[in-house]
Design an enzyme around this catalytic site. Structure first.
Site, PDB file in Angstrom:
ATOM      1  N   ASP A  62       0.840  -1.192   0.000  1.00  0.00           N
ATOM      2  CA  ASP A  62       0.000   0.000   0.000  1.00  0.00           C
ATOM      3  C   ASP A  62       0.877   1.246   0.000  1.00  0.00           C
ATOM      4  OD1 ASP A  62      -2.198  -1.664   0.161  1.00  0.00           O
ATOM      5  OD2 ASP A  62      -2.417  -1.445   2.330  1.00  0.00           O
ATOM      6  N   GLN A  63       0.363   2.323  -0.573  1.00  0.00           N
ATOM      7  CA  GLN A  63       1.151   3.555  -0.679  1.00  0.00           C
ATOM      8  C   GLN A  63       1.707   4.044   0.659  1.00  0.00           C
ATOM      9  OE1 GLN A  63      -0.454   6.487  -3.320  1.00  0.00           O
ATOM     10  NE2 GLN A  63       0.578   8.191  -2.302  1.00  0.00           N
TER      11      GLN A  63
END
Length: 237
Positions: A62-63
């Protein structure tokens, strides 16, 4: 980008993804690992290579999450690594900083998760809910720290991920009353308040170790990188 490269050969590229950078994105002007790595490979090849270099996305982070990623440099390597993920042959280890301290020093979480595509959120559901997917992880307490001001506990946890579901660690840990610091999606009010007080903008989660079989040689290989984000340093010094 070169400082983030952990290992490379003609088959794979292993990198450390900083928090806040997407693994891959279609948004114009937004930095992502795939674009940066393709630029790096193109620069190395110079005029010898025609067209864009191949880079296969094997798995993602995930970012707001940091840590180790492996990319494939050939389609054959991508296929073989993808098969390992399907067969759960990838071993993924994470560090997470949670709000408070766990009621048990170690344990296993096994839940069924369902993703809402409209909100991009995942929740724990009953087993018989349509599209529910089994999610399993093991956790272990590494260390608990108490801040003098504010007087609040935070704990470093080691997590071994056995399945790869959407937002799995964040959802399962929050559901088990172990919310991750910096998690605005799944954290509690107290967790979010402390995250704001210390200026934490990303999720305190790092994929610090990754083990798998090399797609060309079949050799078992393992890569480990300590978290670079400041939130982890007090625990690991």
């Amino acid at each position: 980008m070169q400082k983030n490269i952990v290992y490379e050969d003609e088959h794979i590229l292993v990198v450390y993804k900083p928090s806040g950078i997407a693994t891959q994105t279609a948004r114009l002007g937004q930095q992502d690992m795939v674009s940066e790595l393709k630029n790096y490979l193109a620069g190395k090849a110079g005029n010898k290579q025609k067209g864009e270099p191949y880079l296969g996305v094997v798995h993602r982070l995930d970012q707001p999450v940091s840590g180790i990623l492996v990319f494939a440099r050939t389609k054959q390597a991508a296929s073989r690594l993808g098969r390992q993920i399907t067969e759960s042959a990838f071993r993924k280890y994470y560090y997470a900083v949670i709000y408070g301290s766990p009621s048990h020093g170690a344990g296993r979480l096994e839940d069924y998760l369902c993703k809402d595509g409209r909100t991009n959120l995942t929740k724990v559901v009953e087993k018989d809910v349509p599209e529910a997917k089994r999610a399993v992880l093991d956790y272990r307490l590494v260390k608990t720290l108490v801040a003098v001001e504010p007087w609040k506990e935070t704990s470093l946890m080691e997590i071994v991920l056995h399945t790869g579901r959407h937002h799995q660690i964040r959802v399962q840990m929050a559901h088990a009353d172990m919310p991750l610091l910096g998690d605005s999606k799944y954290g509690t009010r107290d967790d979010r308040e402390l995250s704001r007080e210390i200026g934490l903008r990303n999720v305190a989660l790092c994929a610090y170790k990754l083990a798998f079989r090399h797609p060309a040689t079949g050799e078992e290989i393992c890569f480990e990188q300590p978290p670079r984000e400041e939130i982890f340093q007090a625990f690991l010094q």
